[in-house]
Every structure is written in structure tokens, then in C-alpha cells.
Design a protein around this motif. Structure first.
Motif, PDB file in Angstrom:
ATOM      1  N   ARG A 109       0.848  -1.196   0.000  1.00 62.06           N
ATOM      2  CA  ARG A 109       0.000   0.000   0.000  1.00 62.06           C
ATOM      3  C   ARG A 109       0.878   1.239   0.000  1.00 62.06           C
ATOM      4  NH1 ARG A 109      -3.358   1.425   3.981  1.00 62.06           N
ATOM      5  NH2 ARG A 109      -2.191   0.289   5.599  1.00 62.06           N
ATOM      6  N   GLU A 110       0.577   2.142  -0.908  1.00 63.00           N
ATOM      7  CA  GLU A 110       1.306   3.411  -0.978  1.00 63.00           C
ATOM      8  C   GLU A 110       0.607   4.421  -0.079  1.00 63.00           C
ATOM      9  OE1 GLU A 110       3.342   5.946  -4.498  1.00 63.00           O
ATOM     10  OE2 GLU A 110       1.157   5.769  -4.637  1.00 63.00           O
ATOM     11  N   LEU A 111       1.347   4.966   0.890  1.00 61.98           N
ATOM     12  CA  LEU A 111       0.801   5.929   1.842  1.00 61.98           C
ATOM     13  C   LEU A 111       1.271   7.347   1.553  1.00 61.98           C
ATOM     14  CD1 LEU A 111       1.348   3.781   5.073  1.00 61.98           C
ATOM     15  CD2 LEU A 111      -0.685   3.898   3.613  1.00 61.98           C
ATOM     16  N   ARG A 112       2.343   7.497   0.786  1.00 66.60           N
ATOM     17  CA  ARG A 112       2.815   8.798   0.322  1.00 66.60           C
ATOM     18  C   ARG A 112       2.922   8.753  -1.190  1.00 66.60           C
ATOM     19  NH1 ARG A 112       7.765  10.439  -1.327  1.00 66.60           N
ATOM     20  NH2 ARG A 112       8.924   8.766  -0.264  1.00 66.60           N
ATOM     21  N   GLN A 113       2.267   9.663  -1.872  1.00 67.20           N
ATOM     22  CA  GLN A 113       2.272   9.659  -3.321  1.00 67.20           C
ATOM     23  C   GLN A 113       3.707   9.757  -3.855  1.00 67.20           C
ATOM     24  OE1 GLN A 113      -0.238  12.613  -5.125  1.00 67.20           O
ATOM     25  NE2 GLN A 113       0.004  11.768  -7.191  1.00 67.20           N
ATOM     26  N   GLY A 114       4.040   8.882  -4.773  1.00 65.80           N
ATOM     27  CA  GLY A 114       5.364   8.868  -5.369  1.00 65.80           C
ATOM     28  C   GLY A 114       6.325   7.897  -4.715  1.00 65.80           C
ATOM     29  N   ALA A 115       5.998   7.442  -3.503  1.00 64.59           N
ATOM     30  CA  ALA A 115       6.916   6.559  -2.783  1.00 64.59           C
ATOM     31  C   ALA A 115       7.032   5.200  -3.470  1.00 64.59           C
ATOM     32  CB  ALA A 115       6.446   6.382  -1.342  1.00 64.59           C
ATOM     33  N   LEU A 116       5.942   4.704  -4.038  1.00 65.94           N
ATOM     34  CA  LEU A 116       5.980   3.391  -4.683  1.00 65.94           C
ATOM     35  C   LEU A 116       6.908   3.393  -5.894  1.00 65.94           C
ATOM     36  CD1 LEU A 116       4.961   0.486  -4.918  1.00 65.94           C
ATOM     37  CD2 LEU A 116       3.037   1.357  -6.256  1.00 65.94           C
ATOM     38  N   ALA A 117       6.770   4.411  -6.741  1.00 66.01           N
ATOM     39  CA  ALA A 117       7.630   4.486  -7.926  1.00 66.01           C
ATOM     40  C   ALA A 117       9.093   4.603  -7.539  1.00 66.01           C
ATOM     41  CB  ALA A 117       7.212   5.663  -8.802  1.00 66.01           C
ATOM     42  N   GLU A 118       9.364   5.404  -6.515  1.00 65.07           N
ATOM     43  CA  GLU A 118      10.741   5.579  -6.050  1.00 65.07           C
ATOM     44  C   GLU A 118      11.321   4.252  -5.554  1.00 65.07           C
ATOM     45  OE1 GLU A 118      13.072   7.689  -2.272  1.00 65.07           O
ATOM     46  OE2 GLU A 118      11.064   8.394  -2.839  1.00 65.07           O
ATOM     47  N   ALA A 119      10.578   3.564  -4.714  1.00 61.37           N
ATOM     48  CA  ALA A 119      11.084   2.316  -4.140  1.00 61.37           C
ATOM     49  C   ALA A 119      11.163   1.203  -5.177  1.00 61.37           C
ATOM     50  CB  ALA A 119      10.195   1.878  -2.978  1.00 61.37           C
ATOM     51  N   ALA A 120      10.171   1.118  -6.058  1.00 56.15           N
ATOM     52  CA  ALA A 120      10.174   0.062  -7.070  1.00 56.15           C
ATOM     53  C   ALA A 120      11.378   0.184  -7.988  1.00 56.15           C
ATOM     54  CB  ALA A 120       8.879   0.095  -7.873  1.00 56.15           C
ATOM     55  N   LEU A 121      11.700   1.415  -8.389  1.00 55.02           N
ATOM     56  CA  LEU A 121      12.868   1.635  -9.239  1.00 55.02           C
ATOM     57  C   LEU A 121      14.141   1.278  -8.491  1.00 55.02           C
ATOM     58  CD1 LEU A 121      14.207   2.690 -11.828  1.00 55.02           C
ATOM     59  CD2 LEU A 121      14.114   4.995 -10.816  1.00 55.02           C
ATOM     60  N   ALA A 122      14.254   1.705  -7.252  1.00 55.18           N
ATOM     61  CA  ALA A 122      15.471   1.482  -6.479  1.00 55.18           C
ATOM     62  C   ALA A 122      15.718   0.004  -6.213  1.00 55.18           C
ATOM     63  CB  ALA A 122      15.389   2.243  -5.155  1.00 55.18           C
ATOM     64  N   PHE A 123      14.656  -0.762  -5.960  1.00 55.98           N
ATOM     65  CA  PHE A 123      14.796  -2.175  -5.607  1.00 55.98           C
ATOM     66  C   PHE A 123      15.121  -3.062  -6.813  1.00 55.98           C
ATOM     67  CE2 PHE A 123      13.418  -1.246  -1.455  1.00 55.98           C
ATOM     68  CZ  PHE A 123      13.505  -2.387  -0.671  1.00 55.98           C
ATOM     69  N   GLY A 124      14.980  -2.549  -8.023  1.00 56.12           N
ATOM     70  CA  GLY A 124      15.204  -3.364  -9.207  1.00 56.12           C
ATOM     71  C   GLY A 124      16.653  -3.790  -9.358  1.00 56.12           C
ATOM     72  N   SER A 125      16.864  -4.730 -10.255  1.00 49.44           N
ATOM     73  CA  SER A 125      18.208  -5.219 -10.545  1.00 49.44           C
ATOM     74  C   SER A 125      18.397  -5.271 -12.054  1.00 49.44           C
ATOM     75  CB  SER A 125      18.417  -6.619  -9.955  1.00 49.44           C
ATOM     76  OG  SER A 125      19.637  -7.183 -10.380  1.00 49.44           O
ATOM     77  N   ALA A 126      19.553  -4.811 -12.538  1.00 47.43           N
ATOM     78  CA  ALA A 126      19.829  -4.848 -13.966  1.00 47.43           C
ATOM     79  C   ALA A 126      19.886  -6.278 -14.481  1.00 47.43           C
ATOM     80  CB  ALA A 126      21.143  -4.126 -14.265  1.00 47.43           C
ATOM     81  N   VAL A 127      20.278  -7.202 -13.612  1.00 46.25           N
ATOM     82  CA  VAL A 127      20.355  -8.623 -13.958  1.00 46.25           C
ATOM     83  C   VAL A 127      19.363  -9.379 -13.080  1.00 46.25           C
ATOM     84  CG1 VAL A 127      21.847 -10.652 -14.079  1.00 46.25           C
ATOM     85  CG2 VAL A 127      22.792  -8.369 -14.516  1.00 46.25           C
ATOM     86  N   PRO A 128      18.426 -10.127 -13.662  1.00 41.22           N
ATOM     87  CA  PRO A 128      17.449 -10.856 -12.839  1.00 41.22           C
ATOM     88  C   PRO A 128      18.142 -11.844 -11.898  1.00 41.22           C
ATOM     89  CG  PRO A 128      16.755 -10.829 -15.132  1.00 41.22           C
ATOM     90  CD  PRO A 128      18.161 -10.297 -15.106  1.00 41.22           C
ATOM     91  N   PRO A 129      17.640 -12.003 -10.701  1.00 49.27           N
ATOM     92  CA  PRO A 129      18.259 -12.959  -9.776  1.00 49.27           C
ATOM     93  C   PRO A 129      18.046 -14.388 -10.252  1.00 49.27           C
ATOM     94  CG  PRO A 129      16.182 -12.139  -8.871  1.00 49.27           C
ATOM     95  CD  PRO A 129      16.459 -11.339 -10.114  1.00 49.27           C
ATOM     96  N   TRP A 130      18.943 -15.259  -9.796  1.00 50.00           N
ATOM     97  CA  TRP A 130      18.886 -16.665 -10.214  1.00 50.00           C
ATOM     98  C   TRP A 130      19.541 -17.541  -9.162  1.00 50.00           C
ATOM     99  CZ3 TRP A 130      23.205 -19.516 -12.832  1.00 50.00           C
ATOM    100  CH2 TRP A 130      22.809 -20.811 -13.238  1.00 50.00           C
ATOM    101  N   LEU A 131      18.886 -18.632  -8.821  1.00 54.11           N
ATOM    102  CA  LEU A 131      19.466 -19.646  -7.935  1.00 54.11           C
ATOM    103  C   LEU A 131      20.071 -20.739  -8.812  1.00 54.11           C
ATOM    104  CD1 LEU A 131      19.787 -20.867  -5.068  1.00 54.11           C
ATOM    105  CD2 LEU A 131      17.616 -22.055  -5.485  1.00 54.11           C
ATOM    106  N   PRO A 132      21.394 -20.949  -8.765  1.00 49.51           N
ATOM    107  CA  PRO A 132      22.030 -21.869  -9.709  1.00 49.51           C
ATOM    108  C   PRO A 132      21.791 -23.340  -9.431  1.00 49.51           C
ATOM    109  CG  PRO A 132      23.648 -20.953  -8.203  1.00 49.51           C
ATOM    110  CD  PRO A 132      22.378 -20.220  -7.937  1.00 49.51           C
ATOM    111  N   HIS A 133      21.504 -23.697  -8.207  1.00 50.00           N
ATOM    112  CA  HIS A 133      21.247 -25.107  -7.883  1.00 50.00           C
ATOM    113  C   HIS A 133      20.405 -25.194  -6.628  1.00 50.00           C
ATOM    114  CE1 HIS A 133      24.183 -24.939  -4.596  1.00 50.00           C
ATOM    115  NE2 HIS A 133      25.018 -24.341  -5.437  1.00 50.00           N
ATOM    116  N   GLY A 134      19.742 -26.305  -6.483  1.00 49.76           N
ATOM    117  CA  GLY A 134      18.924 -26.510  -5.289  1.00 49.76           C
ATOM    118  C   GLY A 134      19.747 -26.908  -4.092  1.00 49.76           C
TER     119      GLY A 134
END
Length: 413
Positions: A387-412
Motif C-alpha cells: 500500500r502506498e501511503l505517500r504519493q510517489g513513494a511506490l515508484a521511487e522504491a520500485a525503481l530502487a529495488f530493481g536489478s539490472a540482472v534478474p536474480p537466479w538460484l544456480p542449484h537446489g
């Protein structure tokens, strides 16, 4: 059962391992593993981080936690409890046994100072209530190599390929893997003994295919990539119809990786290449002539939990500046509940308790899902999970949390 749990849940002793392990296999269908698998699993068991529930002299539940270090966005290796070997005997279900083990385990992980816990789920519906969120995904594919061509990059023809016994080139292959670990969130730094997982070749896993084979890629005399695979012969009314089953592939540059893919596509008498547990952005998808004939399929892989919200969020970096206050809900680990101010950028971050007004509200499960950058906070918000409680906070956090390379687990595990 409450009385039994109070006295029956304890750390695993070495002389109890066989019964503990047999109980685990019974819970997962009863098929015993090979002697090779059993010996490896015993050697990797960390007894002081494993537990069992006993009903008298019977082992009725199991759980363990490997001491991993996992790459997070920014390249840091963060101590992570690799939750594993979790089972409850069918005779003791619906009695709170699993909850008791998860409670004890997360308390232990916190006491060990490890901010993250991770697992792969045989049943995804189980672990959400304990705060684990699906954080990485993987690609499976069945590629029709008789009808799909590759377009490889410049330099591919300069790469030398050669067959090698998997054990003989293990050190060189591990060096390739180690070079890749800092560059992709979700990858695990190999602890001593874990290199043997790549060599595991029980007959039960072959399904009629060959023994494990290995080809290494070399550039200017240096090993720059490897592929481990099996081949399975097949014949139809039109002739050969074999399958290449890939177990593992890694390379340090596009030319070496393309050379390995081209080799796998072109093995004589084979018409299908089967891939499992591959990165969702892997290069072959952009080299093939017809992605539809590759039949790609996405599935969940690593489930992640923030055991210590402040330490976990401060351990990674952020791809854009961020300054937000999270209102976190965590009923199972109440020490995480409350408001946390995250301030950070690509150079690092801090995350501390605060009394300031919240900008975003979510549970620790959503934080786990988004932590490695593979799941967007904006997508979770669209599902009503953030839930976004401050306008603009979601876009800011979503961009910041991203990764240029998708995460991957190489083995179980």
C-alpha cells in the motif's frame, strides 16, 4: 502434542543421522537416494544447524539450515540460512510440528546473525505463512534443435571446445563459476564440499541417458566456460530422435557461452535440447531463430525471508536513490514489525527504526519477494500486497529495488 514438542524438538546428533535422513526420504515419496547422494548429503549436513522432532524413539520431523553466502544487488555476499531437509511424518501432520520447527529455526538464524533465510519449496503454499516470498524464477525449455538455428556473436569461432572428464576439470569449472557469483543476485558462493554437487551422477537421475559428460570452452588457453550434460538416444520412424539433457552451463563472456550453446545444439543424432533451472534472461533466447519452438516455461525457484529487516535492507545497494519509510508487518518474527527508514543508492544503504510517518505498508513476505530485484514492488502493489501511503513513494522504491540482472538460484539445496 505440545508436551511432546517441548521435549522432542532438539538439535540433531551425529549417530541419529541415518534415521533422520530415512524419515526425510519417506516424507518425499519413500524412494531412497543412491549411495553417492547419501554420502554427499551426510558430508554437507551441518549438525549444529539441523534439528529433529522425536516421538519417543521415533524421528517424526526434520529440518536443517546450511550456512550460505548469497549475492545481493550490488554484489555483496550476505550470510544466508539455506533452509533444507524439511519434513513431517504423515502420522504427525496437523499437530503444529512444522510451525514449531520454523519458530525454533528462525530464532536460531537470528541468534547466528544471519539477516536472510532462503529455501526451495516442494509445496509453495506452505511457506508464505512463515514470511517467505517467491524471490527468483527459473526457465525450463524443450528446444527443437532440428528446426531452431543459432546466430552467434563475433569471436565465437575463436573459442576452442574439448571434452573432459567432469572431475578432472572441476577446479577450472569452479573458477568460472566463482567469477560469475558477484554479478548476479541469488547466486551462492560455493562452500567447501558443494563443488561435488555438480559431479553428482546417480543412475536414478539419468532416465536412460548417458553418464554425465563435460565440455569446456577455452580462450587463449584459459578455461572460460563449461557445460555438463547427458545424451539420450532415441529412434523414430524417420530416424534419430535423441535428446541432450543439460545439467549445468556457465561462461564468463558471450563468445564462450555462444560456443557452448552451439555445441549443444549441434551434437550428432540429437534433435531436442532440454533445459532446467536456467536464468530467465539467458542468452540463448536471443540467439535462436524461433523462440516458440523452444517452448520456454517459467516457474518459481528461491523463496526468501528477511530475518532481520534492518540488516538485510542495509546489506544491499539500490539502483536509484531511495529514502522511504516502510511499515512492516511480521507476525511470525515480531522483532521486525514496525517502521523502518531505508536510505540508500548504488554506493550503499542504511536502514534504521523510525517514528516518522510511513510511506509504504507491506508484510515481510513482500519484502522477501522484492529483495533480490526480480519482483517489482509496483507489481505487488497492483496485487494489493503493498500500500502506498505517500504519493510517489511506490515508484521511487520500485525503481530502487530493481536489478539490472534478474536474480537466479544456480542449484537446489
Amino acid at each position: 502434542m505440545a508436551t511432546d514438542l517441548a521435549t522432542g524438538l532438539r538439535v540433531l546428533e551425529r549417530d541419529e543421522w541415518d534415521q533422520w535422513y530415512d524419515n526425510l526420504f519417506r516424507a518425499f515419496g519413500g524412494e531412497p537416494g543412491s549411495a553417492e547422494e547419501r554420502e554427499l548429503d551426510r558430508s554437507l549436513t551441518e549438525f549444529d544447524r539441523s534439528m529433529a522432532v522425536w516421538d519417543g524413539d521415533l524421528c517424526v520431523a526434520t529440518a536443517g539450515a546450511f550456512s550460505f553466502r548469497m549475492t545481493v544487488p550490488g554484489g555483496a555476499l550476505v550470510p544466508t540460512a539455506g533452509v533444507t531437509m524439511v519434513s513431517v511424518a504423515a502420522t504427525h501432520r496437523r499437530r503444529g510440528v512444522l510451525t514449531a520447527m520454523m519458530r525454533r529455526q528462525l530464532d536460531d538464524v537470528r541468534s547466528w546473525g544471519e539477516p536472510l533465510a532462503a529455501l526451495t519449496a516442494s509445496e509453495p503454499a506452505i511457506y508464505g505463512r512463515f514470511g517467505y516470498g517467491a524471490a527468483t524464477f527459473q526457465m525450463d525449455a524443450e528446444i527443437d534443435t532440428a528446426r531452431v538455428a543459432l546466430s552467434v556473436p563475433a569471436g565465437t569461432d575463436d573459442v576452442r571446445l574439448r571434452y573432459a572428464a567432469p572431475a578432472e576439470v572441476l577446479d577450472a569449472c569452479e573458477a568460472v563459476y566463482a567469477r560469475l557469483v558477484p554479478g548476479r543476485p541469488g547466486m551462492l558462493a560455493r562452500q567447501p564440499g558443494w563443488e561435488r554437487v555438480g559431479l553428482l551422477d546417480p543412475e536414478s537421475e539419468r532416465d536412460g541417458a548417458s553418464v554425465l559428460q563435460c565440455v569446456v570452452a577455452e580462450t587463449d588457453g584459459e578455461v572460460t566456460g563449461y557445460a555438463r550434460f547427458r545424451t539420450k538416444m532415441g529412434w523414430g520412424v524417420s530416424g534419430h530422435d535423441g535428446t541432450v539433457v543439460l545439467k549445468d552451463l556457465a561462461a564468463v563472456d558471450p563468445a564462450a557461452e555462444a560456443a557452448l550453446w552451439r555445441f549443444l545444439f549441434d551434437i550428432d543424432l540429437m534433435t531436442t535440447l532440454t533445459l532446467r533451472r536456467r536464468p530467465v534472461d539467458e542468452s540463448w533466447q536471443y540467439l535462436v531463430s524461433d523462440i516458440r519452438r523452444c517452448r520456454p516455461r517459467l516457474r518459481d525457484a528461491l523463496y526468501l525471508r528477511l530475518v532481520d529487516v534492518g540488516a538485510a535492507l542495509a546489506a544491499r545497494s539500490y539502483q536509484a536513490p531511495v529514502d522511504v519509510v516502510f511499515e512492516v508487518e511480521d507476525a511470525f518474527c515480531p522483532w521486525n514489525t514496525g517502521r523502518w527508514r531505508l536510505s540508500g543508492d548504488a554506493k550503499g544503504a542504511s536502514c534504521e527504526r523510525t517514528s516518522d510517518a510511513a510511506d509504504l505498508s507491506l508484510s515481510v513476505r513482500e519484502l522477501g519477494a522484492a529483495y533480490l530485484g526480480g519482483v517489482s514492488l509496483a507489481s505487488l502493489a497492483a496485487a494489493g500486497r503493498v500500500r502506498e501511503l505517500r504519493q510517489g513513494a511506490l515508484a521511487e522504491a520500485a525503481l530502487a529495488f530493481g536489478s539490472a540482472v534478474p536474480p537466479w538460484l544456480p542449484h537446489g539445496f
